[in-house]
Scaffold this active site. Structure first.
Site, short mmCIF file in Angstrom:
data_model
loop_
_atom_site.label_atom_id
_atom_site.label_comp_id
_atom_site.label_asym_id
_atom_site.label_seq_id
_atom_site.Cartn_x
_atom_site.Cartn_y
_atom_site.Cartn_z
N GLU A 437 0.65 -1.12 -0.13
CA GLU A 437 0.03 -0.03 -0.02
C GLU A 437 1.02 1.33 -0.02
O GLU A 437 0.43 2.38 0.42
CB GLU A 437 -0.98 0.04 1.38
CG GLU A 437 -2.05 -0.93 1.22
CD GLU A 437 -2.90 -0.82 0.00
OE1 GLU A 437 -3.16 0.01 -0.48
OE2 GLU A 437 -3.44 -1.92 -0.34
N GLY A 438 2.09 1.36 -0.76
CA GLY A 438 2.97 2.32 -0.70
C GLY A 438 3.93 2.17 0.35
O GLY A 438 3.55 2.31 1.35
#
Length: 586
Positions: A437-438
């Site tokens: 998620e980054g």
């Protein structure tokens, strides 16, 4: 040991610190759905389902992992039965729109239930987290027909969702996505390509998996501006919601991972699969990022959940394991429990002093998401605050999650390194939260370059206003702590301008971002500790609870808040010390 949700602290943060019940009543869309009594009842039920249903299958899930059999992912023993109970109890649609069968619960309450789930069973929780994200995206960007077809099934848990972005050559930079989508005469598309690292790409828990796939149309511009988003179900859905023909969606392989082994992380092949455009053509990233604040906040809770579980395990062990003799807390026994030793107490207090403000920040971020979605005024200001807080939450919570589980493992000593105690699984499971998620480095860069520096630091200044209101209201004995927090936020704003004005701003921001985020994290936790202390006198919580809070706050400001200075000094170090070494010398 099994997991026990920290209900007393959750209730305190939600109701006393943030006055959630009053805030919900000010939002007409929530006022009829939720009140204080309902929220507390939900937390009680969440505590039961996580301790009695999810925690007992956690260890077995890690031991068995998932398997790929004849193209279908098989989850570990007990997962399907647990999922059925989870879905039938309504948890799959917790935050969903009631018009389509969801419960309509606020995110500020949802973050606490999600924390419980991650504490109890990381792998199981990820299946539901992805489904919630897919539903949010379809709700925001889908047509009425798409919403009516997919949302009731996602909210009921009959179907699950998956996000399909990453490709072998395209990870953090999505401009390199090569998956193609070809328009068909009937308005659908044929989607072809390969995606990797797809959480919940397939499983045997639900009858269908709804993939949200980033792909490129034939005439699309180059780079990330040429991406569109498509709904690509595993099985084509009939108009009445029944299952139709199998689509060209197949699992190529399962990843063999360090942790979260009961969560299916798949290589997905789309072979002329039928897909349906969601949102506008070439605007896929805008549609996808609608749910990213929610998804990143959810993943940040994995850090809190693992830290909390690690604390419970380590504290129980420390009070039971006898080794050596202590000082002020020594007993008359031959050997004292290791909780008497200063270094063990340091580790336990560090976990607690960082986990409890993490929980408060999660509720704060959830409340700002609620305001941005449901409030009748101030939605833009709430959205600005969400955009500032989410990268901080995602990166800081998950960095702390790993640190905290390692502290917990260290309390166990040699017993923490072997599988029987279970604490080593927490270390392995939480590690991924810093990556997906980054990655946390990218979150830090986003925070500094896109959320703090622009508009003369307007977003951080807005947070500083809230901080000032809290520091002005502290009891006299906390005035010194309040002054240190006020000073920290002023220094953060000054540092952002210094970094921005450096000779090579691109390298300067990039090299400073992680230390800057951590400095902001410690300053923000100082603010939240003061906010919690301000709420104690009028809280109905026990005197023992209040005494514990004050003692942990003292530890935070004495032993942990000084880390702010070190991180800010590192962020302001000359950029050249990071950038001068030639590439070939690495």
């Amino acid at each position: 040991m099994t997991y026990q949700a920290p209900l007393q602290d959750m209730q305190f943060v939600l109701m006393d610190v943030f006055g959630a019940a009053e805030q919900w009543q000010s939002m007409p869309a929530l006022a009829d759905n939720i009140d204080a009594d309902t929220a507390l009842a939900i937390l009680d039920e969440g505590a039961k389902i996580t301790s009695e249903l999810l925690a007992p299958i956690n260890r077995n899930g890690d031991e068995q992992g998932v398997k790929l059999v004849d193209g279908v992912v098989i989850t570990p023993d007990g997962f399907k039965e647990a999922y059925n109970t989870y879905a039938e109890s309504g948890w799959a649609g917790f935050g969903g729109d009631p018009e389509f069968g969801g419960m309509g619960m606020p995110k500020s309450l949802g973050v606490l239930f999600e924390e419980m789930c991650y504490s109890a069973n990381n792998s199981f929780t990820l299946y539901g987290a992805l489904s919630a994200g897919a539903a949010l995206c379809i709700h925001r960007h889908g047509t009425e027909a798409q919403k009516k077809l997919y949302l009731p099934k996602l909210y009921s848990g009959e179907w699950a969702g998956a996000m399909d972005m990453t490709e072998p050559q395209s990870g953090s930079d999505l401009g390199g996505v090569r998956t193609k989508a070809s328009p068909q005469e009937d308005g659908s598309y044929k989607v072809s390509g390969t995606k990797i690292f797809i959480t919940g790409g397939d499983q045997d828990l639900t009858e269908n998996v709804v993939h949200l796939v980033l792909a490129r149309l034939p005439d699309a511009p180059a780079g990330s501006r040429g991406l569109s988003l498509f709904i690509v179900p595993k099985f084509i859905a009939n108009d009445d919601g029944s299952i139709g023909a199998r689509n060209g969606v197949n699992v190529g392989a399962l990843e063999h991972k360090m942790g979260i082994k009961a969560s299916a992380t798949c290589v997905m092949h789309f072979e002329e699969a039928t897909g349906y455009l969601i949102g506008k053509a070439n605007r896929g990233l805008i549609a996808m990022f609608t749910m990213m604040n929610y998804e990143r906040l959810s993943i940040s809770l994995q850090g809190i959940g693992c830290a909390e579980m690690g604390y419970q395990m380590a504290a129980e062990y420390a009070k039971d394991r006898n080794q050596g003799k202590g000082g002020v807390h020594k007993t008359d026994a031959t050997a004292d429990p290791i909780v008497v030793h200063g270094d063990v107490r340091r580790m336990l207090l560090t976990i607690a002093a960082m986990t409890e403000p993490s929980r408060a920040l999660a509720v704060m971020a959830g409340m700002e998401l609620d305001k941005s979605k449901y409030a009748t005024a101030g939605t833009k200001e709430a959205e600005q605050m969400v955009n500032l807080l989410v990268p901080l939450c995602k990166s800081f919570f998950t960095d702390l999650g790993l640190d905290s589980t390692i502290h917990a493992q260290q309390v166990f000593g040699g017993h923490g390194f072997i599988r029987e105690t279970g604490v080593e699984q927490l270390v392995r499971d939480v590690r991924i939260a810093q990556i997906y998620e980054g990655t946390n480095g990218i979150q830090a860069l986003d925070l500094l370059a896109r959320k703090v520096i622009p508009h003369e630091g307007a977003a951080l200044k807005a947070l500083q206003v809230q901080v000032s209101e809290v520091t002005a209201a502290v009891a006299p004995e906390y005035k010194g702590w309040a002054d240190s927090v006020d000073s920290a936020f002023g220094r953060l704003l000054d540092a952002a301008q210094t970094i921005k004005n450096a000779d090579n701003a691109t390298d300067s921001v990039n090299a400073a971002a992680v230390d800057y985020l951590h400095a902001m994290g410690y300053a923000t936790y100082g603010y939240l500790w003061l906010k919690m202390l301000n709420a104690l006198p009028t809280s109905s919580q026990s005197q023992q609870f209040k005494q514990r809070k004050v003692a942990i706050a003292e530890f935070y400001f004495g032993r942990l808040m000084p880390r702010f200075d070190a991180h800010l000094a590192s962020a302001l170090a000359p950029t050249d010390v990071t950038m001068k070494l030639a590439n070939e010398l690495f």
